[in-house]
Structure formats: structure tokens, C-alpha cells
Design a protein around this motif. Structure first.
Motif, PDB file in Angstrom:
ATOM      1  N   LEU A  13       0.834  -1.196   0.000  1.00  0.00           N
ATOM      2  CA  LEU A  13       0.000   0.000   0.000  1.00  0.00           C
ATOM      3  C   LEU A  13       0.873   1.252   0.000  1.00  0.00           C
ATOM      4  O   LEU A  13       0.630   2.189  -0.760  1.00  0.00           O
ATOM      5  N   ALA A  14       1.901   1.259   0.824  1.00  0.00           N
ATOM      6  CA  ALA A  14       2.795   2.408   0.890  1.00  0.00           C
ATOM      7  C   ALA A  14       3.453   2.669  -0.459  1.00  0.00           C
ATOM      8  O   ALA A  14       3.522   3.819  -0.914  1.00  0.00           O
ATOM      9  N   ASP A  15       3.919   1.615  -1.109  1.00  0.00           N
ATOM     10  CA  ASP A  15       4.538   1.775  -2.429  1.00  0.00           C
ATOM     11  C   ASP A  15       3.553   2.349  -3.444  1.00  0.00           C
ATOM     12  O   ASP A  15       3.903   3.220  -4.242  1.00  0.00           O
ATOM     13  N   ALA A  16       2.313   1.865  -3.400  1.00  0.00           N
ATOM     14  CA  ALA A  16       1.298   2.350  -4.338  1.00  0.00           C
ATOM     15  C   ALA A  16       0.961   3.823  -4.091  1.00  0.00           C
ATOM     16  O   ALA A  16       0.642   4.555  -5.029  1.00  0.00           O
ATOM     17  N   LEU A  17       1.049   4.252  -2.829  1.00  0.00           N
ATOM     18  CA  LEU A  17       0.701   5.627  -2.470  1.00  0.00           C
ATOM     19  C   LEU A  17       1.897   6.568  -2.501  1.00  0.00           C
ATOM     20  O   LEU A  17       1.734   7.783  -2.423  1.00  0.00           O
ATOM     21  N   GLY A  18       3.094   6.007  -2.562  1.00  0.00           N
ATOM     22  CA  GLY A  18       4.293   6.833  -2.553  1.00  0.00           C
ATOM     23  C   GLY A  18       4.648   7.377  -1.187  1.00  0.00           C
ATOM     24  O   GLY A  18       5.158   8.491  -1.069  1.00  0.00           O
ATOM     25  N   VAL A  19       4.351   6.587  -0.129  1.00  0.00           N
ATOM     26  CA  VAL A  19       4.691   6.988   1.234  1.00  0.00           C
ATOM     27  C   VAL A  19       5.523   5.884   1.878  1.00  0.00           C
ATOM     28  O   VAL A  19       5.635   4.779   1.346  1.00  0.00           O
ATOM     29  N   HIS A  20       6.094   6.167   3.029  1.00  0.00           N
ATOM     30  CA  HIS A  20       6.865   5.173   3.772  1.00  0.00           C
ATOM     31  C   HIS A  20       5.885   4.168   4.386  1.00  0.00           C
ATOM     32  O   HIS A  20       4.779   4.539   4.804  1.00  0.00           O
ATOM     33  N   TYR A  21       6.300   2.909   4.479  1.00  0.00           N
ATOM     34  CA  TYR A  21       5.387   1.891   5.009  1.00  0.00           C
ATOM     35  C   TYR A  21       4.983   2.181   6.451  1.00  0.00           C
ATOM     36  O   TYR A  21       3.892   1.797   6.885  1.00  0.00           O
ATOM     37  N   GLN A  22       5.838   2.864   7.213  1.00  0.00           N
ATOM     38  CA  GLN A  22       5.474   3.193   8.595  1.00  0.00           C
ATOM     39  C   GLN A  22       4.323   4.197   8.636  1.00  0.00           C
ATOM     40  O   GLN A  22       3.541   4.195   9.584  1.00  0.00           O
TER      41      GLN A  22
END
Length: 71
Positions: A13-22
Motif C-alpha cells: 500500500l505504501a509503495d502504491a501511495l508513494g509513502v513510507h510503510y510506517q
């Protein structure tokens, strides 16, 4: 809830949104409030209205009302 129900990892999800997984973890635990832009990107990713993901009151699980109705 949506992420877990659909079998998507925090990292995916983080990769798809362009944010850090944390960041995803902080959002899920309610430790971080997203910007409007991020909230809209999350709702677009899951193809649901933003109110399904973010609301002031708890939102019933999708399909819960149908499951509770007598046959």
C-alpha cells in the motif's frame, strides 16, 4: 481494515501511495491524520468514497448490513 481484508501488505500500500510503510501503520493506529491529498489517494486506491476510509464516527464494515438481514 480494507487493506487487511484485501490481503495487501503495508509495504504494498505504501509503495502504491508513494509513502513510507510506517506511515500506513501510523494511519491504521490513528497516530497520524493524513493530508486531504493522501486521504483522497487512499480512497482512490481502494475505489471507495473517502468517507468509507476516514470518518468521525466508526463506519460499519462493508457488507455487514446485508449479512445481518434475515433471509
Amino acid at each position: 481494515m480494507l487493506r487487511a481484508e484485501r490481503g495487501i501488505s503495508r509495504r504494498q500500500l505504501a509503495d502504491a501511495l508513494g509513502v513510507h510503510y510506517q506511515t500506513v501503520g501510523y494511519l491504521e493506529r490513528g497516530e497520524f491524520s493524513p493530508s486531504l491529498h493522501l486521504a483522497l489517494r487512499i480512497s482512490r486506491y481502494f475505489e471507495v468514497p473517502v468517507e468509507v476510509v476516514f470518518a468521525l464516527d466508526p463506519f460499519p464494515r462493508l457488507g455487514a448490513a446485508a449479512a445481518e438481514r434475515p433471509a
